[in-house]
Design a protein around this motif. Structure first.
Motif, PDB file in Angstrom:
ATOM      1  N   GLY A  20     -12.436  14.246   1.686  1.00 21.02           N
ATOM      2  CA  GLY A  20     -11.824  13.640   0.527  1.00 21.02           C
ATOM      3  C   GLY A  20     -10.321  13.685   0.460  1.00 21.02           C
ATOM      4  N   VAL A  21      -9.847  13.551  -0.745  1.00 22.67           N
ATOM      5  CA  VAL A  21      -8.443  13.297  -1.030  1.00 22.67           C
ATOM      6  C   VAL A  21      -7.943  14.346  -2.008  1.00 22.67           C
ATOM      7  N   THR A  22      -6.773  14.897  -1.747  1.00 27.11           N
ATOM      8  CA  THR A  22      -6.163  15.806  -2.716  1.00 27.11           C
ATOM      9  C   THR A  22      -4.841  15.224  -3.167  1.00 27.11           C
ATOM     10  N   VAL A  23      -4.662  15.125  -4.449  1.00 32.15           N
ATOM     11  CA  VAL A  23      -3.368  14.732  -4.999  1.00 32.15           C
ATOM     12  C   VAL A  23      -2.702  16.053  -5.390  1.00 32.15           C
ATOM     13  N   ALA A  24      -1.781  16.537  -4.533  1.00 37.13           N
ATOM     14  CA  ALA A  24      -1.207  17.871  -4.716  1.00 37.13           C
ATOM     15  C   ALA A  24       0.032  17.799  -5.597  1.00 37.13           C
ATOM     16  N   VAL A  64      -2.864  14.080   0.188  1.00 36.19           N
ATOM     17  CA  VAL A  64      -3.331  14.539   1.503  1.00 36.19           C
ATOM     18  C   VAL A  64      -4.778  14.071   1.681  1.00 36.19           C
ATOM     19  N   LYS A  65      -5.021  13.318   2.774  1.00 37.16           N
ATOM     20  CA  LYS A  65      -6.365  12.782   3.030  1.00 37.16           C
ATOM     21  C   LYS A  65      -6.845  13.210   4.397  1.00 37.16           C
ATOM     22  N   ALA A  66      -8.083  13.642   4.456  1.00 32.74           N
ATOM     23  CA  ALA A  66      -8.707  13.894   5.753  1.00 32.74           C
ATOM     24  C   ALA A  66      -9.056  12.556   6.374  1.00 32.74           C
ATOM     25  N   ILE A  91      -0.871  11.835   5.293  1.00 36.66           N
ATOM     26  CA  ILE A  91      -0.086  12.245   4.113  1.00 36.66           C
ATOM     27  C   ILE A  91       0.535  10.986   3.533  1.00 36.66           C
ATOM     28  N   GLU A  92       0.290  10.795   2.232  1.00 36.50           N
ATOM     29  CA  GLU A  92       0.650   9.520   1.599  1.00 36.50           C
ATOM     30  C   GLU A  92       1.486   9.715   0.368  1.00 36.50           C
ATOM     31  N   GLU A  93       2.257   8.692   0.089  1.00 35.20           N
ATOM     32  CA  GLU A  93       2.943   8.566  -1.194  1.00 35.20           C
ATOM     33  C   GLU A  93       1.880   8.465  -2.297  1.00 35.20           C
ATOM     34  N   CYS A  94       2.132   9.077  -3.442  1.00 34.77           N
ATOM     35  CA  CYS A  94       1.186   9.001  -4.555  1.00 34.77           C
ATOM     36  C   CYS A  94       1.467   7.737  -5.373  1.00 34.77           C
ATOM     37  N   LEU A  95       0.454   6.898  -5.495  1.00 32.43           N
ATOM     38  CA  LEU A  95       0.583   5.683  -6.304  1.00 32.43           C
ATOM     39  C   LEU A  95       0.246   6.031  -7.745  1.00 32.43           C
ATOM     40  N   LEU A 108      -7.717  -0.860  -5.876  1.00 31.45           N
ATOM     41  CA  LEU A 108      -6.315  -1.192  -6.152  1.00 31.45           C
ATOM     42  C   LEU A 108      -5.731  -0.245  -7.181  1.00 31.45           C
ATOM     43  N   MET A 109      -4.474   0.129  -6.995  1.00 29.94           N
ATOM     44  CA  MET A 109      -3.731   0.841  -8.041  1.00 29.94           C
ATOM     45  C   MET A 109      -2.795  -0.184  -8.672  1.00 29.94           C
ATOM     46  N   LEU A 110      -2.865  -0.302  -9.998  1.00 30.46           N
ATOM     47  CA  LEU A 110      -1.998  -1.246 -10.707  1.00 30.46           C
ATOM     48  C   LEU A 110      -0.714  -0.498 -11.055  1.00 30.46           C
ATOM     49  N   THR A 142       0.868  -1.182   0.000  1.00 24.56           N
ATOM     50  CA  THR A 142       0.000   0.000   0.000  1.00 24.56           C
ATOM     51  C   THR A 142       0.903   1.230   0.000  1.00 24.56           C
ATOM     52  N   ALA A 143       0.321   2.421  -0.116  1.00 22.27           N
ATOM     53  CA  ALA A 143       1.126   3.639  -0.135  1.00 22.27           C
ATOM     54  C   ALA A 143       1.761   3.877   1.241  1.00 22.27           C
ATOM     55  N   ARG A 144       3.048   4.298   1.258  1.00 21.58           N
ATOM     56  CA  ARG A 144       3.661   4.714   2.527  1.00 21.58           C
ATOM     57  C   ARG A 144       2.925   5.955   3.024  1.00 21.58           C
ATOM     58  N   PRO A 199     -14.204  17.882  -9.612  1.00 14.78           N
ATOM     59  CA  PRO A 199     -14.121  17.235  -8.296  1.00 14.78           C
ATOM     60  C   PRO A 199     -14.509  15.753  -8.316  1.00 14.78           C
ATOM     61  N   ASN A 200     -14.103  15.050  -7.257  1.00  9.67           N
ATOM     62  CA  ASN A 200     -14.476  13.644  -7.085  1.00  9.67           C
ATOM     63  C   ASN A 200     -15.958  13.519  -6.750  1.00  9.67           C
ATOM     64  N   THR A 201     -16.547  12.401  -7.186  1.00 15.91           N
ATOM     65  CA  THR A 201     -17.944  12.092  -6.896  1.00 15.91           C
ATOM     66  C   THR A 201     -17.983  10.684  -6.315  1.00 15.91           C
ATOM     67  N   GLU A 217      -3.131   2.584 -13.140  1.00 12.54           N
ATOM     68  CA  GLU A 217      -4.573   2.571 -13.381  1.00 12.54           C
ATOM     69  C   GLU A 217      -5.251   1.971 -12.171  1.00 12.54           C
ATOM     70  N   GLU A 218      -6.452   2.504 -11.890  1.00 12.13           N
ATOM     71  CA  GLU A 218      -7.162   2.084 -10.697  1.00 12.13           C
ATOM     72  C   GLU A 218      -8.252   1.085 -11.079  1.00 12.13           C
ATOM     73  N   VAL A 219      -8.424   0.029 -10.278  1.00 15.14           N
ATOM     74  CA  VAL A 219      -9.561  -0.874 -10.472  1.00 15.14           C
ATOM     75  C   VAL A 219     -10.263  -1.118  -9.147  1.00 15.14           C
ATOM     76  N   HIS A 244     -15.405   5.771 -12.626  1.00 16.72           N
ATOM     77  CA  HIS A 244     -14.990   7.096 -13.112  1.00 16.72           C
ATOM     78  C   HIS A 244     -15.402   8.086 -12.045  1.00 16.72           C
ATOM     79  N   LYS A 245     -14.440   8.463 -11.188  1.00 13.22           N
ATOM     80  CA  LYS A 245     -14.793   9.212  -9.979  1.00 13.22           C
ATOM     81  C   LYS A 245     -14.988  10.700 -10.218  1.00 13.22           C
ATOM     82  N   ARG A 246     -14.274  11.251 -11.199  1.00 12.61           N
ATOM     83  CA  ARG A 246     -14.374  12.706 -11.404  1.00 12.61           C
ATOM     84  C   ARG A 246     -15.680  13.045 -12.109  1.00 12.61           C
TER      85      ARG A 246
HETATM   86  P1  AMP Z   1     -10.364   7.475  -1.069  1.00  9.25           P
HETATM   87  O1  AMP Z   1     -11.071   8.635  -0.463  1.00  9.25           O
HETATM   88  O2  AMP Z   1      -9.330   6.860  -0.216  1.00  9.25           O
HETATM   89  O3  AMP Z   1     -11.370   6.538  -1.669  1.00  9.25           O
HETATM   90  O4  AMP Z   1      -9.589   8.016  -2.370  1.00  9.25           O
HETATM   91  C1  AMP Z   1     -10.298   8.615  -3.413  1.00  9.25           C
HETATM   92  C2  AMP Z   1      -9.447   8.553  -4.671  1.00  9.25           C
HETATM   93  O5  AMP Z   1      -8.240   9.289  -4.514  1.00  9.25           O
HETATM   94  C3  AMP Z   1      -8.986   7.152  -5.012  1.00  9.25           C
HETATM   95  O6  AMP Z   1      -9.970   6.444  -5.680  1.00  9.25           O
HETATM   96  C4  AMP Z   1      -7.775   7.446  -5.867  1.00  9.25           C
HETATM   97  O7  AMP Z   1      -8.180   7.800  -7.174  1.00  9.25           O
HETATM   98  C5  AMP Z   1      -7.187   8.664  -5.207  1.00  9.25           C
HETATM   99  N1  AMP Z   1      -6.135   8.265  -4.269  1.00  9.25           N
HETATM  100  C6  AMP Z   1      -6.266   7.962  -2.966  1.00  9.25           C
HETATM  101  N2  AMP Z   1      -5.083   7.630  -2.407  1.00  9.25           N
HETATM  102  C7  AMP Z   1      -4.164   7.721  -3.389  1.00  9.25           C
HETATM  103  C8  AMP Z   1      -2.741   7.494  -3.447  1.00  9.25           C
HETATM  104  N3  AMP Z   1      -2.038   7.146  -2.364  1.00  9.25           N
HETATM  105  N4  AMP Z   1      -2.137   7.676  -4.625  1.00  9.25           N
HETATM  106  C9  AMP Z   1      -2.830   8.049  -5.726  1.00  9.25           C
HETATM  107  N5  AMP Z   1      -4.164   8.282  -5.736  1.00  9.25           N
HETATM  108  C10 AMP Z   1      -4.837   8.113  -4.579  1.00  9.25           C
END
Ligand code: AMP
Ligand code: GLY
Length: 424
Positions: free
Chosen positions: A153-157, A143-145, A180-184, A268-270, A118-120, A219-221, A187-189, A209-211
């Motif tokens: 939600g989640v911001t990929v900064a 950055v995740k709340a 705070i996480e490493e960015c993976l 999962l992130m592939l 998983t992401a560090r 924004p994410n949906t 492709e996501e499945v 398709h989240k956006r």
């Molecule tokens: P979550 O709120 O954890 O479901 O994350 C929402 C979306 O943010 C995920 O479906 C991914 O598209 C993206 N995301 C979350 N964590 C990461 C990560 N560590 N690296 C890249 N994208 C992420």
């Protein structure tokens, strides 16, 4: 037997359609349900699905033989625990096992223990240490709340300044917790696996398709559309995900005395280093469930009952050899404040094209007309030999629907459609 299904979205409409087809299902009850299910089931608008004792008492008094829980909230609230205590078969995890979704901290700790890819990450409950860590972190930074601030939600900064702005906003909330996480990268499945505490039965992987906007913009949906099967998730990748991620998770849950029963939704992130876990959910995805149900050939009620009774090793999941796609029709304003009350018409004409029209955020007005009452309002499911054909059927059906406030993405399945074009 009588089956009680909990929930009211497009996911539950798809589950209701499939359960109602089962020879095992004498009567289908849905609480609270939505108008799309009126002809399939008896709707129970006033049963409080977050009250485990009320659900168990209703199920006992009405001789319900299986309860299927759609959304996460009743699971986190312990509805499956109350049903288990009452001896009523329930498909869905205990509140303790539902922590795999409800608590990011719980899941990350489990990943550390069981060495699950998983992401560090690091957790913070104060701004200054979070800023120091973020500024030293390689870009992009995620950055995740968490905790009290979850739901933001989640911001990929892409820049440290962007990460800082998000951190300042999140920590403006008293008691905020942030990860705070490493960015993976990859492709996501969404991969779905049934579990009964002992046996794991893989279903299919879908791509969501989240956006909100075309080209994955905005924004994410909750999810604007999906297709399955996701061929990018090859049998080799699936075997790796089962061995490296899912089996160790189920073993760790059983070892803690909180075995997982229900459907494990593995985000999962592939990546170039193989599948990595983004997050778990403890329920079917919405809208991913809609495409899984369109493809399932097996008897869903038989499989879910086997799952509830610890007999998953006795059943198999069979799938139609085709592709299904769902296009979500949302109300203007979603994922912010959606416009409510818009009239919806033409669903019979849309259904006559061969697509399946599922309802989510709908209700009836005083005159009995169908109106929008939520963000994601309809899900239109098409099937075909390819993703292009399946989405083509869905988009053709949407042309028959009249819903002035509605909008949908025009590019569901774009990644796979590009691969189909390149291969042909
Ligand atoms: P979550 O709120 O954890 O479901 O994350 C929402 C979306 O943010 C995920 O479906 C991914 O598209 C993206 N995301 C979350 N964590 C990461 C990560 N560590 N690296 C890249 N994208 C992420
Ligand atoms: N479609 C993503 C989810 O159900 O969480």
């Amino acid at each position: 037997m009588d089956i009680l299904l909990l929930g009211s979205g497009g996911r539950e409409h798809a589950l209701a359609l499939k359960l109602a087809q089962s020879p095992l299902c004498a009567r289908l009850l849905v609480a609270p349900g939505n108008p799309g299910m009126e002809k399939l089931a008896t709707l129970l608008p006033s049963l409080d699905i977050l009250d485990g004792d009320a659900v168990a008492e209703f199920a006992r008094a009405n001789g319900v033989g299986l309860v299927v829980v759609g959304p996460e909230a009743p699971l986190a609230a312990g509805v499956a625990d109350a049903l288990n205590a009452a001896g009523i078969p329930v498909f869905g995890p205990s509140a303790a096992a539902a922590r795999l979704e409800a608590s990011k901290a719980f899941t990350k700790a489990l990943c550390d223990e069981a060495d699950i890819p998983t992401a560090r990450y690091r957790r913070f409950d104060g701004l200054e240490p979070a800023l120091a860590y973020s500024n030293a972190h390689a870009l992009p930074v995620v950055v995740k709340a968490d905790g009290l601030a979850a739901g933001k939600g989640v911001t990929v900064a892409a820049t440290h300044a962007e990460a800082e702005a998000v951190l300042r906003e999140l920590f403006a909330e008293p008691g905020a917790e942030v990860v705070i996480e490493e960015c993976l990268v990859g492709e996501e499945v969404s991969f779905f696996v049934l579990a009964d505490g002992r046996t794991a039965l893989p279903l299919l992987a879908a791509q969501d398709h989240k956006r909100v906007g075309d080209g994955d913009s905005g924004p994410n949906t909750g999810g604007m559309g999906a297709y399955a099967p996701a061929r990018v998730f090859t049998p080799e990748l699936q075997a790796r995900a089962m061995a490296d991620i899912i089996e160790p998770t189920l073993a760790a849950m059983a070892a803690r005395g909180t075995p997982f029963t229900g459907v494990l939704f593995c985000g999962l992130m592939l990546t170039a280093d193989g599948p990595k876990l983004i997050e778990y959910n403890v329920r079917f995805g919405d809208p991913e469930c809609q495409v899984l149900m369109a493809l399932m050939e097996s008897d869903l009620a038989e499989i879910l009952l086997a799952g509830a009774q610890g007999r998953l090793h006795t059943v198999e999941a069979r799938w139609k050899p085709e592709v299904a796609a769902v296009v979500v029709v949302a109300a203007r304003g979603y994922p912010g404040t959606p416009a409510k009350g818009g009239l919806i018409d033409g669903l019979d004409e849309a259904g006559a094209t061969g697509a399946t029209i599922l309802q989510a955020g709908t209700s009836r007005d005083a005159e009995g007309r169908l109106i929008a009452s939520g963000g994601r309002v309809l899900g239109v499911v098409g099937t075909g030999p390819t993703v292009a054909a399946a989405t083509g059927q869905a988009y053709a059906a949407i042309k028959s629907i009249s819903f002035a406030d509605g909008f949908c993405r025009a590019d569901i399945g774009w990644r796979e459609i590009a691969r189909e074009r390149a291969a042909s």
